[in-house]
Design a protein around this motif. Structure first.
Motif, mmCIF file in Angstrom:
data_model
loop_
_atom_site.group_PDB
_atom_site.id
_atom_site.type_symbol
_atom_site.label_atom_id
_atom_site.label_comp_id
_atom_site.label_asym_id
_atom_site.label_seq_id
_atom_site.Cartn_x
_atom_site.Cartn_y
_atom_site.Cartn_z
ATOM 1 N N HIS A 1 0.862 -1.177 0.000
ATOM 2 C CA HIS A 1 0.000 0.000 0.000
ATOM 3 C C HIS A 1 0.903 1.233 0.000
ATOM 4 C CE1 HIS A 1 -3.504 -2.516 0.753
ATOM 5 N NE2 HIS A 1 -2.811 -3.133 1.692
ATOM 6 N N LEU A 2 0.766 2.063 -1.021
ATOM 7 C CA LEU A 2 1.645 3.204 -1.221
ATOM 8 C C LEU A 2 1.017 4.487 -0.666
ATOM 9 C CD1 LEU A 2 2.782 2.451 -4.890
ATOM 10 C CD2 LEU A 2 3.724 1.575 -2.728
ATOM 11 N N ARG A 3 1.877 5.400 -0.244
ATOM 12 C CA ARG A 3 1.398 6.672 0.293
ATOM 13 C C ARG A 3 0.801 7.549 -0.809
ATOM 14 N NH1 ARG A 3 6.066 5.811 3.526
ATOM 15 N NH2 ARG A 3 5.523 5.793 5.739
ATOM 16 N N THR A 4 1.431 7.524 -1.967
ATOM 17 C CA THR A 4 0.960 8.298 -3.110
ATOM 18 C C THR A 4 1.032 7.423 -4.359
ATOM 19 O OG1 THR A 4 3.193 9.156 -3.534
ATOM 20 C CG2 THR A 4 1.755 10.489 -2.128
ATOM 21 N N PRO B 1 15.896 11.386 -8.135
ATOM 22 C CA PRO B 1 17.102 11.285 -7.299
ATOM 23 C C PRO B 1 17.880 12.590 -7.168
ATOM 24 C CG PRO B 1 16.954 9.420 -8.800
ATOM 25 C CD PRO B 1 15.921 10.405 -9.233
ATOM 26 N N PHE B 2 17.611 13.566 -8.052
ATOM 27 C CA PHE B 2 18.324 14.843 -8.015
ATOM 28 C C PHE B 2 17.464 15.991 -7.490
ATOM 29 C CE2 PHE B 2 20.148 12.242 -11.362
ATOM 30 C CZ PHE B 2 21.496 12.281 -11.048
ATOM 31 N N LEU B 3 16.141 15.875 -7.652
ATOM 32 C CA LEU B 3 15.260 17.001 -7.368
ATOM 33 C C LEU B 3 14.330 16.776 -6.187
ATOM 34 C CD1 LEU B 3 14.198 17.803 -11.057
ATOM 35 C CD2 LEU B 3 16.092 18.781 -9.755
ATOM 36 N N ASP B 4 14.084 15.544 -5.823
ATOM 37 C CA ASP B 4 13.113 15.254 -4.767
ATOM 38 C C ASP B 4 13.731 15.466 -3.392
ATOM 39 O OD1 ASP B 4 10.623 14.635 -3.871
ATOM 40 O OD2 ASP B 4 10.585 12.599 -4.688
ATOM 41 N N ARG C 1 6.455 18.994 -5.335
ATOM 42 C CA ARG C 1 5.064 18.841 -4.895
ATOM 43 C C ARG C 1 4.071 18.678 -6.024
ATOM 44 N NH1 ARG C 1 4.678 23.216 0.138
ATOM 45 N NH2 ARG C 1 6.453 22.373 1.320
ATOM 46 N N VAL C 2 4.482 19.045 -7.233
ATOM 47 C CA VAL C 2 3.543 18.979 -8.349
ATOM 48 C C VAL C 2 4.022 18.010 -9.425
ATOM 49 C CG1 VAL C 2 2.342 20.284 -10.141
ATOM 50 C CG2 VAL C 2 2.799 21.352 -7.917
ATOM 51 N N LEU C 3 5.195 18.280 -10.002
ATOM 52 C CA LEU C 3 5.587 17.564 -11.214
ATOM 53 C C LEU C 3 6.008 16.127 -10.969
ATOM 54 C CD1 LEU C 3 7.525 20.443 -13.020
ATOM 55 C CD2 LEU C 3 5.183 19.672 -13.416
ATOM 56 N N ILE C 4 6.840 15.870 -9.947
ATOM 57 C CA ILE C 4 7.254 14.487 -9.693
ATOM 58 C C ILE C 4 6.061 13.613 -9.322
ATOM 59 C CG2 ILE C 4 8.611 12.998 -8.159
ATOM 60 C CD1 ILE C 4 10.786 15.145 -8.180
ATOM 61 N N PRO C 5 5.192 14.033 -8.366
ATOM 62 C CA PRO C 5 3.998 13.218 -8.098
ATOM 63 C C PRO C 5 3.109 13.049 -9.329
ATOM 64 C CG PRO C 5 4.344 14.802 -6.324
ATOM 65 C CD PRO C 5 5.302 15.174 -7.436
ATOM 66 N N GLN C 6 2.977 14.102 -10.122
ATOM 67 C CA GLN C 6 2.151 14.028 -11.324
ATOM 68 C C GLN C 6 2.716 13.022 -12.319
ATOM 69 O OE1 GLN C 6 0.818 17.871 -12.971
ATOM 70 N NE2 GLN C 6 1.568 17.176 -14.962
ATOM 71 N N SER C 7 4.035 13.006 -12.472
ATOM 72 C CA SER C 7 4.660 12.086 -13.434
ATOM 73 C C SER C 7 4.446 10.633 -13.038
ATOM 74 C CB SER C 7 6.152 12.388 -13.544
ATOM 75 O OG SER C 7 6.845 11.998 -12.369
ATOM 76 N N GLU D 1 9.315 17.154 -19.498
ATOM 77 C CA GLU D 1 9.856 18.304 -20.223
ATOM 78 C C GLU D 1 9.919 19.527 -19.295
ATOM 79 O OE1 GLU D 1 8.724 21.116 -24.069
ATOM 80 O OE2 GLU D 1 7.980 19.054 -23.963
ATOM 81 N N LYS D 2 8.880 19.726 -18.490
ATOM 82 C CA LYS D 2 8.877 20.840 -17.534
ATOM 83 C C LYS D 2 9.973 20.667 -16.482
ATOM 84 C CE LYS D 2 3.916 21.778 -17.982
ATOM 85 N NZ LYS D 2 2.596 21.749 -17.283
ATOM 86 N N LEU D 3 10.166 19.442 -16.006
ATOM 87 C CA LEU D 3 11.221 19.188 -15.027
ATOM 88 C C LEU D 3 12.593 19.494 -15.604
ATOM 89 C CD1 LEU D 3 9.874 15.876 -13.439
ATOM 90 C CD2 LEU D 3 10.340 17.986 -12.196
ATOM 91 N N GLN D 4 12.811 19.083 -16.849
ATOM 92 C CA GLN D 4 14.105 19.354 -17.482
ATOM 93 C C GLN D 4 14.317 20.848 -17.707
ATOM 94 O OE1 GLN D 4 14.972 16.039 -20.652
ATOM 95 N NE2 GLN D 4 12.802 15.981 -20.182
#
Length: 533
Positions: A161-164, A443-446, A462-468, A482-485
């Motif tokens: 069971h995952l948190r997100t 591994p670099f941004l979280d 809070r937005v892009l990594i969870p969204q991906s 693309e937005k993260l890069q």
């Protein structure tokens, strides 16, 4: 994934008893006539700070994982030709909800450890829970930290069971971080010291070491193995060399059958120009990257300074002159062969330009030349690293905007100092944990990132990594990546330099070489066999 081995000498008393060894087929401890002898420059070292490098809960480095992959099983595994993970120790795995928050696996029937002890769902739960509980400082905890609870149903079913929501979770279960180990040999709250590994993978292992360093590992086919892999040989001897030169010498002398990661650029180039009789050089795709990292809290490398560096660095010159045929320029954290890649740095900065860099610094009111030190490790990524950093120094100083010095340190000193934030700027390499853009961004941004970087992007975390991670169809997450890069190219917490190619050299009569190392630099030694056996 870069990863981490702390090499400190005063640890002999911490290790289990080991045998002295050097490195030839003839002296191999039981290697035998039919063993395929594979050379590598990967290092397996125990230290006072890390006496348990081959414990899946602690070891988090490509070389360590390459040993673990041969010896421990995971519920899922990357298929031979790439793509989404498939069941391995499990006979089936699937998300049970539409949100990708609950993941169920059912074990194969008759699964046992190498000693014959049955494997149950409780063993799987124990193995993965101990990674979370141990939370090793330089370990792979980040891969499993999204697990909220682990539930077992009977002897053969495990539910995570995952948190997100996380569509990449099957990939993470395919890494050695989720390796299944016997609880009687692996303590719940601490790492297993020494170099022995016990599991249910395709091989059993016998290590030989000199002091705190493994020099040879004998891998013998595990007759109890039940899984998705077809093991094509009975025995592999993995010889660990201090550098590519020593490995090449062993190849020339006939004491090894194959050279894997990492041949030097000079070795690969020489063999491309003038092939050696009886030896075949194979070029393979690679997802390894090299980059500069920055302590973004250090005012010497403020955002405008980092942007100016990005404007000046000539990646093509470094790749071509330092690494030749073994590297190509990289303009994003995500390599060109990974879904979601975009050339964000080139799109933002274009060709190297001293004039544009000078304007960036002038607008920010920064006095030039900006003085700082570039740090690199002398013994972790190959002999060409020093040449790369001298080339970077020349490029930056030639602009007149910088006064850069370079300083090399052994990995044992470099890595702790880098994590403490002692360096304003430093060089690192990265081997992905799995072939997905998430393994080049999170591994670099979280939070709790691999670099221990003070850099924070609220939008990324809070937005892009969870969204991906919500996208089961990974190509559907391309816009998010693309937005993260683009964020990385704008803020420059890290600066990608080059993407590697990899070469393997093997003697005639050794088959399966093209499958024996994956694009993520994972050794798959079960693929090797002798056509002349």
């Amino acid at each position: 994934m870069n990863r981490k081995t702390l090499v400190l000498p005063a640890v002999v008393g911490l290790l289990a008893p080991v045998l002295a060894a050097c490195g030839s087929t003839e002296s191999a401890g039981g290697g035998g006539k039919n063993a395929i002898v594979v050379g590598t420059t990967d290092q397996v070292v125990a230290s006072k700070d890390n006496p348990a490098p081959l414990d899946p809960a602690v070891g988090y480095e490509a070389g360590l994982w390459n040993v673990l992959r041969q010896t421990v099983q995971t519920l899922t595994i990357a298929p031979r030709g790439g793509g989404a993970p498939v069941p391995e120790a499990a006979r089936s795995c699937t998300f049970t909800d539409t949100e990708n928050e609950s993941y169920r696996c059912t074990l194969r029937a008759g699964l046992t450890f190498a000693d014959g002890t049955p494997i149950t769902a409780e063993d799987v739960k124990y193995s993965i829970q101990r990674v979370i509980d141990i939370k090793a400082e330089s370990g792979p905890i980040a891969l499993l930290s999204n697990i909220d609870t682990i539930e077992t149903k009977g002897d053969d079913q495990i539910v995570f069971h995952l948190r997100t929501p996380d569509a990449t979770f099957p990939y993470k279960l395919a890494t050695p971080a989720a390796g299944i180990v016997p609880k009687g040999k692996y303590p719940a709250r601490g790492g297993r010291t020494g170099f022995q590994i016990d599991g249910s993978g395709p091989y059993t292992m016998k290590p030989e070491a000199e002091g705190d360093r493994v020099v040879r590992i004998e891998l013998t086919r595990n007759p109890s193995y039940k899984g998705s892999l077809k093991v094509l040989n009975d025995k592999i001897e993995l010889d660990l060399f201090p550098d590519a030169k020593a490995m090449g010498k062993a190849m020339d002398e006939g004491s090894i059958d194959m050279m894997t990661r990492a041949m030097s650029p000079e070795q690969a180039s020489a063999m491309l120009v003038k092939p050696k009789d009886g030896v075949e050089l194979t070029e393979m795709p690679s997802l390894a990257i090299s980059y500069l990292g920055f302590n973004t809290k250090n005012p010497v490398v403020s955002k405008p300074v980092r942007q100016a560096i990005a404007q000046i660095v000539d990646r093509g010159e470094i790749a071509g002159k330092v690494y030749g045929s073994t590297a190509e320029p990289l303009y994003s954290l995500i390599p060109s062969s990974i879904t979601g890649h975009t050339n964000s740095f080139f799109n933002k900065y274009g060709e190297p330009s001293t004039a544009k860099a000078a304007e960036t610094l002038r607008k920010a009111g920064i006095k030039t030349p900006v003085k700082f030190t570039l740090h690199y490790t002398t013994d972790h990524y190959g002999a060409a690293t020093a040449d790369e950093f001298r080339a970077l120094q020349r490029q930056l100083n030639a602009s007149g905007l910088f006064d850069v010095s370079v300083e090399g340190e052994k990995w044992a000193q470099f890595r702790p100092e880098q994590k403490r934030g002692d360096y304003a700027a430093y060089g690192m390499g990265w081997f992905p944990d799995f072939p997905d853009p998430d393994s080049y961004t999170a591994p670099f941004l979280d939070e709790n990132n691999f670099l221990n970087s003070p850099y924070r992007s609220i939008e990324a975390q809070r937005v892009l990594i969870p969204q991906s991670r919500r996208e089961a169809d990974r190509s559907a997450a391309a816009k998010t990546y693309e937005k993260l890069q683009d964020i990385v190219a704008t803020d420059v917490p890290v600066l990608p330099i080059w993407q590697a190619k990899q070469y393997v050299a093997a003697r005639d009569g050794v088959d399966g070489v093209e499958w024996a190392i994956s694009a993520t630099s994972e050794l798959q030694l079960w693929e090797l066999n002798r056509s002349d056996a």
